[in-house]
Motif scaffolding. Structure first.
Motif, PDB file in Angstrom:
ATOM      1  N   LEU A   1       0.810  -1.224   0.000  1.00  0.00           N
ATOM      2  CA  LEU A   1       0.000   0.000   0.000  1.00  0.00           C
ATOM      3  C   LEU A   1       0.841   1.271   0.000  1.00  0.00           C
TER       4      LEU A   1
ATOM      5  N   LEU B   1       2.083   3.357  -4.737  1.00  0.00           N
ATOM      6  CA  LEU B   1       0.808   3.812  -5.278  1.00  0.00           C
ATOM      7  C   LEU B   1       0.483   3.190  -6.633  1.00  0.00           C
TER       8      LEU B   1
ATOM      9  N   VAL C   1      -1.108   0.005  -5.685  1.00  0.00           N
ATOM     10  CA  VAL C   1      -2.479   0.254  -5.215  1.00  0.00           C
ATOM     11  C   VAL C   1      -3.435   0.329  -6.401  1.00  0.00           C
TER      12      VAL C   1
ATOM     13  N   ALA D   1      -3.368   5.574  -0.101  1.00  0.00           N
ATOM     14  CA  ALA D   1      -3.876   4.303  -0.618  1.00  0.00           C
ATOM     15  C   ALA D   1      -5.395   4.215  -0.461  1.00  0.00           C
TER      16      ALA D   1
END
Length: 252
Positions: free
Chosen positions: A66, A69, A72, A119
């Motif tokens: 997380l 990015l 994510v 996140a």
């Protein structure tokens, strides 16, 4: 009869390898949802999958760091492909770093913010867009007692959890007309590895316990009912709310 049944629903739960995240995944699976369990490393949710299987539930695992990015964004895409439709998003994954504010490292500040806030926003943005195109859904953010107070030696965590409470309201305002309810759960002082330092500090632990009307630290299972409520149609007219599950801590 109010409907708490989640059969036919698919949920994505981050930080589902242990502690609060595992308990939330189990509670949603127990209510009938298929749960996509996310952890920071591949294989991290094996124990959670075994527990869900033991109660007759349905689950799959997925992984993403997380604090990365790009990972994510890929997590959101992969979860949608796995589930075809994501009805419930639980932004639980988080981290904490303890140091006096005068000595708090910038890289630790940035790490906490990326994991706890960035996140959660990016997943909500991607899954929220998906939910809008599929006539709605439920987003549950995990806030904290430190969404309401300042804490001690955890400035980044406190800032991130205040921000989560604000983000919950902001997204609820924008997406309410799209039948998306965005709420948060603020766990009280729960026995997890995140609070182990407080539990081990006899003086601080006693101070905390003295303020809890329930007279005990919380267990992860204490959060199950709130999670199922906010994930189900029972909460269709609840949005933008942060629900404290704290044994009465905030009331004292």
């Amino acid at each position: 009869m109010v409907n708490f049944n989640l059969e036919g629903k698919t949920a994505l739960v981050t930080g589902a390898s242990r502690g609060i995240g595992q308990a939330l995944a189990l509670s949603l699976a127990g209510a009938g949802a298929h749960v996509i369990c996310s952890s920071s490393r591949e294989g991290g949710c094996e124990n959670t999958l075994h527990k869900i299987d033991a109660i007759g539930g349905s689950a799959r695992a997925i992984s993403a760091d997380l604090s990365n990015l790009d990972a994510v964004a890929n997590l959101a895409t992969s979860a949608i492909k796995q589930g075809k439709r994501i009805d419930i998003l639980v932004n639980n994954g988080g981290t904490i770093f303890r140091a006096p504010a005068t000595e708090f490292p910038l890289d630790a500040w940035q790490q906490v913010m990326k994991v706890n806030l960035d996140a959660a926003f990016l997943l909500s943005q991607a899954i929220g867009k998906h939910m809008i195109s599929h006539d709605g859904g439920k987003i549950i953010n995990i806030a904290s007692m430190l969404s309401f107070s300042g804490g001690v030696t955890v400035p980044a965590y406190t800032a991130s959890k205040h921000a989560i409470a604000g983000l919950t309201k902001a997204l609820a305002n924008e997406w309410g007309t799209s039948n998306i309810q965005v709420n948060a759960i603020a766990p009280g002082y729960i026995k997890t590895d995140n609070t182990q330092a407080l539990q081990d500090d006899a003086k601080r632990s006693a101070e905390i316990l003295s303020r809890i009307p329930a007279g005990r630290w919380g267990e992860v299972d204490d959060l199950a009912g709130a999670a199922v409520f906010l994930a189900s149609s029972a909460s269709n007219y609840v949005s933008g709310h942060t629900l404290a599950v704290d044994g009465g801590f905030l009331a004292r």
